[in-house]
Scaffold this motif. Structure first.
Motif, PDB file in Angstrom:
ATOM      1  N   ARG A 169       1.879   1.935  -3.636  1.00 37.17           N
ATOM      2  CA  ARG A 169       0.479   2.233  -4.540  1.00 37.17           C
ATOM      3  C   ARG A 169       0.231   3.737  -3.941  1.00 37.17           C
ATOM      4  O   ARG A 169       0.138   4.744  -5.051  1.00 37.17           O
ATOM      5  N   ALA A 170       0.433   4.134  -2.885  1.00 40.79           N
ATOM      6  CA  ALA A 170       0.150   5.461  -2.331  1.00 40.79           C
ATOM      7  C   ALA A 170       1.252   6.480  -2.955  1.00 40.79           C
ATOM      8  O   ALA A 170       0.854   7.675  -3.381  1.00 40.79           O
ATOM      9  N   VAL A 224      -4.920   5.412  -9.375  1.00 45.64           N
ATOM     10  CA  VAL A 224      -5.985   6.056  -8.841  1.00 45.64           C
ATOM     11  C   VAL A 224      -6.486   4.850  -8.183  1.00 45.64           C
ATOM     12  O   VAL A 224      -6.248   3.837  -8.296  1.00 45.64           O
ATOM     13  N   ALA A 225      -7.187   5.497  -7.138  1.00 48.74           N
ATOM     14  CA  ALA A 225      -8.080   4.535  -6.016  1.00 48.74           C
ATOM     15  C   ALA A 225      -9.070   3.495  -6.516  1.00 48.74           C
ATOM     16  O   ALA A 225      -9.676   4.339  -7.546  1.00 48.74           O
ATOM     17  N   GLN A 244      -1.331  12.179  -9.076  1.00 43.22           N
ATOM     18  CA  GLN A 244      -2.545  12.915  -8.873  1.00 43.22           C
ATOM     19  C   GLN A 244      -2.639  14.187  -9.719  1.00 43.22           C
ATOM     20  O   GLN A 244      -3.873  14.182 -10.328  1.00 43.22           O
ATOM     21  N   VAL A 265       0.013   6.983  -6.340  1.00 44.75           N
ATOM     22  CA  VAL A 265      -1.125   8.146  -6.645  1.00 44.75           C
ATOM     23  C   VAL A 265      -0.715   9.117  -6.296  1.00 44.75           C
ATOM     24  O   VAL A 265      -1.208  10.286  -6.915  1.00 44.75           O
ATOM     25  N   GLU A 266       0.442   9.693  -5.331  1.00 40.64           N
ATOM     26  CA  GLU A 266       0.756  10.810  -5.102  1.00 40.64           C
ATOM     27  C   GLU A 266       1.398  11.481  -6.144  1.00 40.64           C
ATOM     28  O   GLU A 266       1.144  12.664  -6.655  1.00 40.64           O
ATOM     29  N   PRO A 311       0.966  -1.151   0.037  1.00 39.42           N
ATOM     30  CA  PRO A 311       0.165  -0.070  -0.142  1.00 39.42           C
ATOM     31  C   PRO A 311       0.785   1.180   0.032  1.00 39.42           C
ATOM     32  O   PRO A 311       0.320   2.181  -0.379  1.00 39.42           O
ATOM     33  N   ARG A 360     -10.440   4.113 -17.035  1.00 40.91           N
ATOM     34  CA  ARG A 360     -10.384   4.193 -15.702  1.00 40.91           C
ATOM     35  C   ARG A 360      -9.626   2.919 -15.024  1.00 40.91           C
ATOM     36  O   ARG A 360      -8.888   2.634 -14.216  1.00 40.91           O
ATOM     37  N   GLY A 384      -2.268   1.275 -10.687  1.00 39.93           N
ATOM     38  CA  GLY A 384      -1.937   1.809  -9.411  1.00 39.93           C
ATOM     39  C   GLY A 384      -1.937   3.232  -9.089  1.00 39.93           C
ATOM     40  O   GLY A 384      -1.398   3.719  -7.976  1.00 39.93           O
ATOM     41  N   ARG A 442      -6.401   2.336 -12.707  1.00 39.83           N
ATOM     42  CA  ARG A 442      -6.513   1.474 -11.366  1.00 39.83           C
ATOM     43  C   ARG A 442      -5.655   0.450 -11.312  1.00 39.83           C
ATOM     44  O   ARG A 442      -4.886   0.073 -10.313  1.00 39.83           O
TER      45      ARG A 442
END
Length: 304
Positions: free
Chosen positions: A269-270, A303-304, A277, A273-274, A266, A294, A301, A298
């Motif tokens: 993945r974060a 976007v949520a 974004q 995303v960061e 995780p 989308r 990895g 996803r």
């Protein structure tokens, strides 16, 4: 429809496009770098310093990470930076060819085309800079992997306007987000900080050029879905190629195991995303994010 003569296209060059290019050309004249001279290639690495922030490493926070020594973690940071840089070279070589295609049928006396050629020159220097950094670190140029590499061979030949500038926005923005943090962290290796600073300053102009080109294109509903699909594929393959699984062997981890742990991590993945974004928001406003792609974003990895 055959390409229009340069004189016709010159007459139709949007004034705002010319003003943007004029501003970017002036900025390039004032603030550009020669990496062969502006990076201290002779300096030795600083003992105990990471090559990027530890929290951005693909295994950070996992059980594998907890079992690694500090030396192994630093070594992992070196190899992951090299992997990302080699993917940067891969995409910059694609981008240079796409920009040449963009300029080919346009008026070479326009500011717009002259800035495209200026950006190509920048990207040549950046690719050399990344290659020298990888060589200086003494690690492999891992590259984008077989599938992504060969899809790039096709993409650079057939990409549309939206794919060219949307793909450019995506790859350059995620590198920019990563490198801005690197260049401002004085606990990291000076080599990666210097390389990041040069790339961030010059890429700011490239991102501005791509962003303005991207929003100029108006897409109908059918064409929008087609472009979304290709942008989704670019995002997926560019993102999943960033960390080559072969690099895990350098710290004693079996590549398949390292890749599986990173995919489930995780924290990694974060980080993705960061980094993505801001650019995902720009692509969304340009109509290039939707139901068609989308699921690919996803899967990448980002976007949520």
């Amino acid at each position: 429809m055959p390409p229009q003569p340069a004189s016709t296209q010159s007459a139709r060059t949007a004034p705002d496009r010319e003003r943007t290019a004029e501003r970017l050309l002036a900025s390039s004249a004032k603030l550009s770098f020669n990496p062969l001279k502006d990076v201290d290639w002779d300096a030795d690495p600083v003992p105990g310093a990471y090559y990027c922030p530890p929290r951005h490493l693909s295994l950070y926070g996992t059980d594998l990470w907890e079992r690694m020594t500090d030396e192994e973690r630093i070594e992992l940071s070196k190899h992951e930076v090299a992997s990302i840089a080699s993917v940067g070279i891969w995409f910059e070589e694609i981008l240079m060819q796409m920009l040449l295609r963009h300029a080919f049928d346009r008026d070479p006396t326009s500011n717009h085309v002259q800035y495209a050629l200026t950006e190509i020159a920048d990207e040549c220097r950046h690719s050399i800079m990344f290659a020298r950094m990888i060589a200086k670190m003494g690690v492999p140029a891992y590259g984008a992997g077989f599938v992504a590499h060969n899809l790039g061979r096709l993409f650079k030949a057939i990409s549309t306007h939206s794919q060219t500038f949307g793909g450019t926005m995506y790859v350059e923005e995620i590198l920019d987000a990563f490198q801005r943090e690197v260049m401002n962290d004085d606990t990291l290796q000076p080599l990666t900080r210097q390389v990041s600073r040069i790339h961030v300053i010059e890429e700011a102009r490239h991102i501005s050029y791509a962003r303005e080109e991207l929003v100029r294109k108006r897409l109908g509903p059918v064409r929008r879905r087609y472009e979304q699909l290709f942008i989704g594929l670019i995002v997926y393959y560019a993102t999943t190629a960033l960390i080559h699984p072969r690099l895990y062997a350098a710290v004693g981890i079996e590549p398949k195991t390292g890749r599986a742990v990173a995919r489930a991590n995780p924290h990694w993945r974060a980080t993705k995303v960061e980094m993505a974004q801001k650019v995902v928001s720009v692509l969304d406003r340009a109509g290039l994010v939707g139901r068609t792609n989308r699921w690919l974003l996803r899967a990448a990895g980002v976007v949520a």
